[in-house]
Design a protein around this motif. Sequence first.
Motif, PDB file in Angstrom:
ATOM      1  N   ILE A 166       0.856  -1.189   0.000  1.00  0.00           N
ATOM      2  CA  ILE A 166       0.000   0.000   0.000  1.00  0.00           C
ATOM      3  C   ILE A 166       0.893   1.242   0.000  1.00  0.00           C
ATOM      4  CG2 ILE A 166      -1.870   1.215   1.186  1.00  0.00           C
ATOM      5  CD1 ILE A 166      -2.502  -1.399   2.629  1.00  0.00           C
ATOM      6  N   ARG A 167       0.717   2.100  -0.992  1.00  0.00           N
ATOM      7  CA  ARG A 167       1.554   3.297  -1.083  1.00  0.00           C
ATOM      8  C   ARG A 167       0.944   4.477  -0.342  1.00  0.00           C
ATOM      9  NH1 ARG A 167       2.878   4.411  -7.227  1.00  0.00           N
ATOM     10  NH2 ARG A 167       3.621   6.344  -6.231  1.00  0.00           N
ATOM     11  N   ARG A 168      -0.360   4.704  -0.531  1.00  0.00           N
ATOM     12  CA  ARG A 168      -1.022   5.854   0.097  1.00  0.00           C
ATOM     13  C   ARG A 168      -2.425   5.446   0.526  1.00  0.00           C
ATOM     14  NH1 ARG A 168      -1.122  10.766  -3.919  1.00  0.00           N
ATOM     15  NH2 ARG A 168      -1.881  11.829  -2.044  1.00  0.00           N
ATOM     16  N   GLY A 208       3.919  12.876  12.156  1.00  0.00           N
ATOM     17  CA  GLY A 208       4.914  12.380  11.216  1.00  0.00           C
ATOM     18  C   GLY A 208       5.062  10.874  11.234  1.00  0.00           C
ATOM     19  N   GLN A 209       4.054  10.151  11.700  1.00  0.00           N
ATOM     20  CA  GLN A 209       4.097   8.688  11.755  1.00  0.00           C
ATOM     21  C   GLN A 209       3.548   8.101  10.458  1.00  0.00           C
ATOM     22  OE1 GLN A 209       1.743   7.995  15.297  1.00  0.00           O
ATOM     23  NE2 GLN A 209       3.546   7.890  16.596  1.00  0.00           N
ATOM     24  N   HIS A 210       4.124   6.988  10.047  1.00  0.00           N
ATOM     25  CA  HIS A 210       3.638   6.312   8.850  1.00  0.00           C
ATOM     26  C   HIS A 210       2.422   5.472   9.218  1.00  0.00           C
ATOM     27  CE1 HIS A 210       3.571   4.078   5.085  1.00  0.00           C
ATOM     28  NE2 HIS A 210       4.487   4.914   4.622  1.00  0.00           N
ATOM     29  N   PHE A 232      -0.385  -1.010  11.924  1.00  0.00           N
ATOM     30  CA  PHE A 232      -0.852  -2.391  11.784  1.00  0.00           C
ATOM     31  C   PHE A 232       0.231  -3.383  11.373  1.00  0.00           C
ATOM     32  CE2 PHE A 232      -1.692  -0.405   7.606  1.00  0.00           C
ATOM     33  CZ  PHE A 232      -1.006  -1.269   6.771  1.00  0.00           C
ATOM     34  N   CYS A 233       1.438  -2.918  11.046  1.00  0.00           N
ATOM     35  CA  CYS A 233       2.439  -3.861  10.553  1.00  0.00           C
ATOM     36  C   CYS A 233       3.019  -4.689  11.705  1.00  0.00           C
ATOM     37  CB  CYS A 233       3.558  -3.125   9.816  1.00  0.00           C
ATOM     38  SG  CYS A 233       4.700  -2.243  10.885  1.00  0.00           S
ATOM     39  N   PRO A 234       3.426  -5.936  11.434  1.00  0.00           N
ATOM     40  CA  PRO A 234       4.025  -6.787  12.475  1.00  0.00           C
ATOM     41  C   PRO A 234       5.459  -6.364  12.768  1.00  0.00           C
ATOM     42  CG  PRO A 234       4.088  -7.909  10.373  1.00  0.00           C
ATOM     43  CD  PRO A 234       3.350  -6.611  10.138  1.00  0.00           C
TER      44      PRO A 234
END
Length: 274
Positions: free
Chosen positions: A18-20, A196-198, A203-205
């Motif tokens: 997922i890019r955006r 400024g968090q992605h 949700f990423c492990p």
Amino acid sequence: MEREKFRIPRSVQDAIPIRRIFADGIFQVGNQYSKTWSFTDINYAIASKEDKTSMFLDYSELLNALDSGASAKITIYNRRINKAEFERSVLLPDKADGLDEYRHEFNKMLTAQVTGTSNSIVRERYLTVSVVKRNADEARSYFARVSTDLVTHLAQLSSVAQELTLTERLHIFRDFFKAGEQAAAEFNIHEHAKRGQHFKDWFCPDSMEFAADHFKVDARYGRVLYLQDYPPLLRASGVHALAAQLPGDFGFHPGHNLQGVHTHVPPSCALRSR
């Protein structure tokens, strides 16, 4: 459609394609934009022969409502939930206002979808449409038109369809990558951008490992099975039985003229969260 150049991921975040994301629930994946709808079960197996014929024609109209350049994927997601949490957060409480009998009937319908074990399985159904557009505004206009067509045609099949919000789509990813782990706070796209968090950090492990015949997400192992050269006639009962046996999700592309989106990972690769 031009194939996007593959880049070797250097982190867990990079491995998720997922890019955006956009506040209205649209995702940009590669050079495509996607939107997801949830829909309720369609009672095809118990329908009469005439009703089955009508359902088939309505289903054909639903597929024809999509552009030839769009791709569609139906996902049957067997999500494991805690029964106590399900009853506390979903079921309607009594209010002694003369309408409790209807609430009991509604709650009975909801609990019928959940097995009797303490950690139960609830089956959810999603339809994701992806299309190549020059920008998000063009994609937004396209999905606005498609949404009306999908909801209308699914209603003719006695199914209730609803667009997923951004948070609902992200929760699907979190339930997969961080199964059983409660989020410290709900996702807020504006707060994440302000700090400024992605968005993938939510949700990423912690780690992902890819081998030739399996993958590992944190301490869990998984394998992707791809059905190919299946018969031209596949009964609905066969698909239903196969989906019921899988602990995760089962996805298929409706219609031979619709091509799915495939991702690729190296045969052996270990990734860590940034």
